[in-house]
Design an enzyme around this catalytic site. Structure first.
Site, PDB file in Angstrom:
ATOM      1  N   ASP A  58       0.796  -1.228   0.000  1.00  0.00           N
ATOM      2  CA  ASP A  58       0.000   0.000   0.000  1.00  0.00           C
ATOM      3  C   ASP A  58       0.829   1.279   0.000  1.00  0.00           C
ATOM      4  O   ASP A  58       1.877   1.366   0.628  1.00  0.00           O
ATOM      5  CB  ASP A  58      -0.886   0.061   1.252  1.00  0.00           C
ATOM      6  CG  ASP A  58      -1.904  -1.041   1.290  1.00  0.00           C
ATOM      7  OD1 ASP A  58      -1.592  -2.127   0.820  1.00  0.00           O
ATOM      8  OD2 ASP A  58      -3.006  -0.805   1.800  1.00  0.00           O
ATOM      9  N   GLU A  87      -3.447  -3.417   3.137  1.00  0.00           N
ATOM     10  CA  GLU A  87      -3.139  -3.485   4.569  1.00  0.00           C
ATOM     11  C   GLU A  87      -3.549  -2.197   5.268  1.00  0.00           C
ATOM     12  O   GLU A  87      -3.973  -2.219   6.431  1.00  0.00           O
ATOM     13  CB  GLU A  87      -1.639  -3.735   4.776  1.00  0.00           C
ATOM     14  CG  GLU A  87      -1.247  -3.959   6.237  1.00  0.00           C
ATOM     15  CD  GLU A  87      -1.080  -2.702   7.050  1.00  0.00           C
ATOM     16  OE1 GLU A  87      -1.395  -2.717   8.261  1.00  0.00           O
ATOM     17  OE2 GLU A  87      -0.648  -1.670   6.497  1.00  0.00           O
TER      18      GLU A  87
END
Length: 317
Positions: A8, A66
């Site tokens: 991410d 995440e």
């Protein structure tokens, strides 16, 4: 053996000025997850080139979502974890120097929950407060009262956090606000404290609502559970790390941050650990995670990949 990296970025504008700065406005890798991807790709390359040095299967998990969405749960649901006996994950960590590896048995990252509070009062003229219910005053009392949960309700030997991250409300300097919205997060290493905090927030809201005559509502969202490392996998990481960094391995480290790696550890034994990445031996707080000028010392990537490689060869060699 499963090895996991998350990918991410974060919704913020990069100001680092690096050659590899984000090409997209309002999005940057401000937590080092691009480094995690690089470490796992490096590990995959080395292990593939030395396939005959171990006997077994290594699964490389490149996981999205995440940062807030709990992507690990969906990866598990989609079968990425089928047949896995142990799992290991790394996070670069700018609060530690390069060459130091943070490893802790048991809880290593906290449960991370979120909440929003909406206060509705009765607005009015700033010069005539009688008959109003000032939502700003109510919010001020509420923020202060919520801090007593950590200071007076939880055991001081058990780390907990209650943070108010935003306060939004009001219309003008001479108008008594009729509505204020708060948002925040709570952190705890145990499910007992996690529930205690949640209950106390509701109780405090009820009390202040009655005291001031305001209508206060709570929207509480359970986030990631605590990330709890298992004993034997933690020892495995310590052994592999000591082969790479020597005396810098096995430094106990805890964080009140949250990680959806917790979902993997609820399914099977494993260990999540930190690799020091503070850039250029600068003060470890000069480039914190989630800041717009975030950067790492890229030597940390070699440390992380090497630990992964040693770990696999120790376990499957």
């Amino acid at each position: 053996i499963a090895l996991r990296a998350d990918m991410d970025a974060l919704p913020m504008q990069e100001t680092s000025g690096l050659d590899f700065s984000s090409k997209h406005d309002g999005v940057m890798h401000a937590c080092g997850h691009d480094g995690h991807m690089a470490m796992l790709l490096g590990t995959a390359k080395v292990l593939t080139q030395n396939r005959n040095s171990f006997s077994g299967t290594v699964r490389f998990i490149f996981q999205p979502a995440e940062e807030g969405a709990g992507g690990a749960r969906y990866m598990i649901d989609d079968g990425c974890f089928d047949g896995v006996d142990e799992i290991y994950g790394i996070h670069v960590w700018n609060y530690q120097p390069v060459g130091e590896v943070g490893i802790t048995d048991g809880p290593v990252l906290a449960a991370a929950d979120m909440f929003e509070i909406n206060i509705k009062g009765i607005g009015g003229h700033g010069a005539a407060p009688q008959g109003t219910v000032d939502a700003v005053v109510v919010a001020s009392h509420l923020v202060q009262a919520l801090q007593t949960i950590v200071s007076r309700n939880t055991n001081p030997l058990e780390s907990t956090v209650v943070t108010i991250g935003t306060i939004n409300g009001g219309h003008n300097f001479n108008i008594i606000a009729d509505e204020v919205k708060l948002s925040g997060t709570t952190r705890a290493y145990t499910e007992v404290n996690r529930q205690l905090i949640k209950d106390r927030i509701s109780e405090i809201i009820d009390g202040i609502s009655t005291s001031f005559g305001a209508n206060i509502t709570l929207d509480y969202e359970d986030g990631y559970p605590p990330t709890i490392n298992h004993d034997i996998p933690t020892q495995n990481v310590m052994k592999a790390a000591s082969q790479v960094v020597g005396a810098g391995a096995g430094v106990p480290y805890l964080s009140m941050g949250g990680e959806d790696f917790a979902y993997y550890l609820q399914e099977t034994p494993g260990c999540f650990f930190f690799v020091g990445s503070s850039p250029d031996n600068r003060d470890v707080f000069n480039t914190p995670h989630h800041c717009s000028h975030f950067d790492i010392d890229e030597n940390a990537l070699l440390v992380g990949s090497s630990i992964f490689v040693n770990l696999v060869e120790d376990l499957l060699g």
